[in-house]
Structure formats: C-alpha cells, structure tokens
Design a protein around this motif. Structure first.
Motif, PDB file in Angstrom:
ATOM      1  N   TYR A 196      -9.413   2.439  -3.474  1.00 28.94           N
ATOM      2  CA  TYR A 196      -8.404   1.426  -3.771  1.00 28.94           C
ATOM      3  C   TYR A 196      -8.472   1.015  -5.242  1.00 28.94           C
TER       4      TYR A 196
ATOM      5  N   PHE B 125      -0.308   4.987  -1.226  1.00 24.72           N
ATOM      6  CA  PHE B 125      -1.753   5.113  -1.389  1.00 24.72           C
ATOM      7  C   PHE B 125      -2.272   6.215  -0.475  1.00 24.72           C
TER       8      PHE B 125
ATOM      9  N   SER C 191       0.811  -1.215   0.000  1.00 18.90           N
ATOM     10  CA  SER C 191       0.000   0.000   0.000  1.00 18.90           C
ATOM     11  C   SER C 191       0.844   1.264   0.000  1.00 18.90           C
TER      12      SER C 191
ATOM     13  N   ARG D  94      -3.040   2.482 -12.036  1.00 23.27           N
ATOM     14  CA  ARG D  94      -1.699   3.074 -11.986  1.00 23.27           C
ATOM     15  C   ARG D  94      -0.631   2.056 -11.644  1.00 23.27           C
ATOM     16  N   ARG D  95      -1.019   0.811 -11.363  1.00 22.30           N
ATOM     17  CA  ARG D  95      -0.059  -0.171 -10.855  1.00 22.30           C
ATOM     18  C   ARG D  95       0.418  -1.145 -11.922  1.00 22.30           C
TER      19      ARG D  95
ATOM     20  N   ASP E 128      -9.228   2.739  -7.685  1.00 19.59           N
ATOM     21  CA  ASP E 128      -8.630   3.809  -8.482  1.00 19.59           C
ATOM     22  C   ASP E 128      -7.115   3.660  -8.573  1.00 19.59           C
ATOM     23  N   THR E 129      -6.497   3.007  -7.601  1.00 16.09           N
ATOM     24  CA  THR E 129      -5.044   2.835  -7.648  1.00 16.09           C
ATOM     25  C   THR E 129      -4.628   1.730  -8.618  1.00 16.09           C
TER      26      THR E 129
ATOM     27  N   ALA F   7      -7.552   4.774   0.195  1.00 15.61           N
ATOM     28  CA  ALA F   7      -7.159   3.609  -0.593  1.00 15.61           C
ATOM     29  C   ALA F   7      -6.506   2.549   0.288  1.00 15.61           C
TER      30      ALA F   7
END
Length: 105
Positions: free
Chosen positions: A97, A20, A17, A103-104, A99-100, A24
């Motif tokens: 979360y 974040f 995490s 980007r990962r 939404d992340t 998130a």
C-alpha cells in the motif's frame, strides 16, 4: 516513526483502492483498521495526524527498511508507539500500500 501502527481504530479517510493490487488493497484495509486513529493513511489532510503521515513515511523509507521497521514495531514498539502485533504477510501488504502513495499525488 512514532506511533506508526498504534492499532488505534478509527474511521479515518483513506484513498479509494481502485486500481490497487490485491496486496495493496489488503494493506489499505489493515491501515484503515489499525493505523488511521493516529496516522493519516491516505491523502486526506483532515484525517488523524497524531503520528506521521503515511505519505511522509513512504518518502523516508524504502520497502526493505519499512519492512524492517514493521518487524521492530511488532516486537518492541518504537518511540511513543507500543509494540503492535503484525504478521509478516500484513507487513508486506502495508508495504505494498505504501508503494501506491508515491503514485497518488
């Protein structure tokens, strides 16, 4: 979206995490505790995959439609998934979360 929040407890692997937002981070924690038994909540392909992968759901739903889906699941369940009690703030955190995930990878 079957079994999105099945409430299945597991030690499924989710991403670190680091970086974040607090929301998130809380969403990831909720997902690990309540979703990872049936869903791959992170990016690890070896995690539970009985239900749809979160990263696939993230591509299918925007934040508004995802929040609506969580409300529906909380009240009625959906598909193979039974109703799962999910408060508004928990749903918001899980959406944060989600939404992340874009980007990962």
């Amino acid at each position: 979206m079957a079994a999105l929040l099945a409430g299945c407890a597991s030690t499924g692997v989710a991403p670190d995490s680091s970086g974040f937002s607090p929301a998130a981070d809380r969403g990831l924690s909720i997902a690990k505790q309540r979703c990872s038994g049936c869903h791959m909540v992170g990016l690890d392909e070896t995690a539970a995959t009985e239900g749809p992968r979160f990263r696939d759901l993230q591509m299918r739903y925007n934040a508004i439609s995802l929040a609506r889906k969580f409300a529906e699941i909380s009240q009625h369940g959906t598909g193979e998934m039974p109703p799962v009690s999910l408060g508004a703030s928990e749903a918001e955190d899980i959406v944060a979360y989600f939404d992340t995930l874009d980007r990962r990878y």
